[in-house]
Design an enzyme around this catalytic site. Structure first.
Site, PDB file in Angstrom:
ATOM      1  N   CYS A 131      46.590  41.083  47.573  1.00 39.82           N
ATOM      2  CA  CYS A 131      46.604  40.340  46.514  1.00 39.82           C
ATOM      3  C   CYS A 131      45.837  40.835  45.179  1.00 39.82           C
ATOM      4  O   CYS A 131      44.579  40.859  45.258  1.00 39.82           O
ATOM      5  CB  CYS A 131      46.195  38.613  46.598  1.00 39.82           C
ATOM      6  SG  CYS A 131      46.099  37.761  45.050  1.00 39.82           S
ATOM      7  N   CYS A 134      43.672  38.541  42.958  1.00 39.28           N
ATOM      8  CA  CYS A 134      42.601  37.949  43.523  1.00 39.28           C
ATOM      9  C   CYS A 134      41.475  39.150  43.762  1.00 39.28           C
ATOM     10  O   CYS A 134      40.286  38.726  43.360  1.00 39.28           O
ATOM     11  CB  CYS A 134      42.573  37.673  45.093  1.00 39.28           C
ATOM     12  SG  CYS A 134      44.316  36.760  45.292  1.00 39.28           S
ATOM     13  N   ASP A 135      41.960  40.319  43.962  1.00 35.26           N
ATOM     14  CA  ASP A 135      40.743  41.292  44.515  1.00 35.26           C
ATOM     15  C   ASP A 135      40.650  42.321  43.469  1.00 35.26           C
ATOM     16  O   ASP A 135      39.804  43.484  43.854  1.00 35.26           O
ATOM     17  CB  ASP A 135      41.192  41.956  45.738  1.00 35.26           C
ATOM     18  CG  ASP A 135      41.160  40.677  46.838  1.00 35.26           C
ATOM     19  OD1 ASP A 135      40.294  39.625  46.705  1.00 35.26           O
ATOM     20  OD2 ASP A 135      41.883  40.612  47.823  1.00 35.26           O
TER      21      ASP A 135
END
Ligand code: NAP
Length: 306
Positions: A131, A134-135
């Site tokens: 992701c 997200c990261d």
């Protein structure tokens, strides 16, 4: 006999459980094959509202679970193997157990495809990610790779170039599934280097976090090593909808179709989270749709009181 059964215990399922439990519906949550869903496979979550210093994915999930239990939600382990939604009460079969319910919330999620390499799953949160949204932020100023040749890979490569010092776009063929406009955009990005036709043979992580990748050229068979801090696997997702095939409407990729919020083609069956969402795929959007499904289920049960 349950009023509501919720299939899946990720962000969507647990939020549905909190709402349904607080509505006194005593929901049963069936954990599924990946209890806690995708959040349980990640580390630091910085974009879930309410946590200015971030929170670990498994902790966030555990908190939601406790919150649902506090209000009376019941949990059972086991993945659903068969469903009968042709008439009410619906029948849900998980291994040797059969459950009956008046309303059903499907929050079975989607699983990010992995490359299937040794140690890859254990490295999620330690340099391997599925992701970018997200990261990506964790790789500021660091070289990273994106693996895949579809629109997701192109989109993630462009997105990650905001943070990373260099993005290697690694794909096993010279041809791409991605649309031309997405490929052109990635090719025009000075930080993105295309590495094709290379398959990933190994994610190098001698100390338990990603340090590089060993690649093999699919035509010449030569190997190449790249030093990196992160590997974003962007080779697609599979919605966990197989048991609903032929029973509920889904698109050609298996994502369940929701209408007017969480409603499906069968009254009393509701959907939430990534099993019906290939666009946003965020913890907060999954939680939001779980809330919607529980409210819709509550309204449905009120209208269909015996
Ligand atoms: P996808 O189109 O199915 O592409 C998956 C890619 O991963 C392919 O290039 C495939 O390679 C590669 N791959 C699959 N398994 C692999 C493996 N084991 N090892 C190495 N490579 C592997 O998936 P996606 O990119 O996630 O897109 C899914 C859908 O969402 C598509 O319809 C896409 O158009 C859409 N989408 C749209 C946007 C947008 O428009 N903004 C953004 C993201 C996604 P091969 O080609 O060699 O099989």
């Amino acid at each position: 006999m349950y009023s509501v059964i919720i299939i899946g215990s990720g962000c969507a399922g647990l939020t549905a459980a909190i709402y349904a439990a607080r509505a006194n519906l005593k929901p049963l949550v069936l954990d599924g094959h990946e209890p806690g869903g995708q959040l349980s496979l990640t580390t630091h979550v910085e974009n879930f509202p309410g946590f200015p210093d971030g929170i670990m994915g498994p902790e966030l999930i555990e908190n939601m679970r406790k919150q649902a239990q506090k209000f009376g939600a019941e949990f059972k382990a086991g993945a659903v193997t068969e469903v009968d939604v042709s008439k009410r009460p619906f029948k849900i079969i998980a291994g040797k157990n059969t459950y009956e319910t008046e309303a059903l919330i499907i929050a079975a999620g989607a699983s990010a495809r992995l490359l299937g390499l040794k140690g890859e799953r254990e490295l999620i949160g330690h340099g391997v990610s599925t992701c970018a949204t997200c990261d990506g932020y964790f790789f500021r100023g660091k070289p990273i790779a994106v693996v895949g040749g579809g629109d997701s890979a192109m989109e993630e490569a462009n997105f990650l170039s905001r943070y990373a010092s260099e993005v290697y776009l690694v794909h096993r063929r010279n041809e791409f599934r991605a649309s031309k406009i997405m490929i052109d955009r990635a090719k025009a990005n000075p930080k993105v280097e295309f590495v094709t036709p290379f398959a990933v043979e190994e994610i190098v992580a001698p100390e338990g976090h990603v340090e590089g990748m060993r690649l093999r050229n699919q035509q010449t068979k030569e190997t190449r090593e790249i030093a990196l801090h992160g590997v974003f696997v962007a080779i697609g997702h599979d919605p966990n909808s197989i048991v609903f095939k032929g029973k509920l409407e889904m698109d050609s990729n298996g994502y369940l179709l929701a209408k007017h919020g969480s409603l499906t083609s069968i009254p009393g069956v509701f959907v939430a989270g990534d099993v019906q969402d290939h666009r946003y795929r965020q913890a907060v959007t999954a939680a939001g749709s779980g809330c919607m499904a529980a409210i819709d289920a509550e309204k449905f049960l009120e209208e269909h009181k015996h």
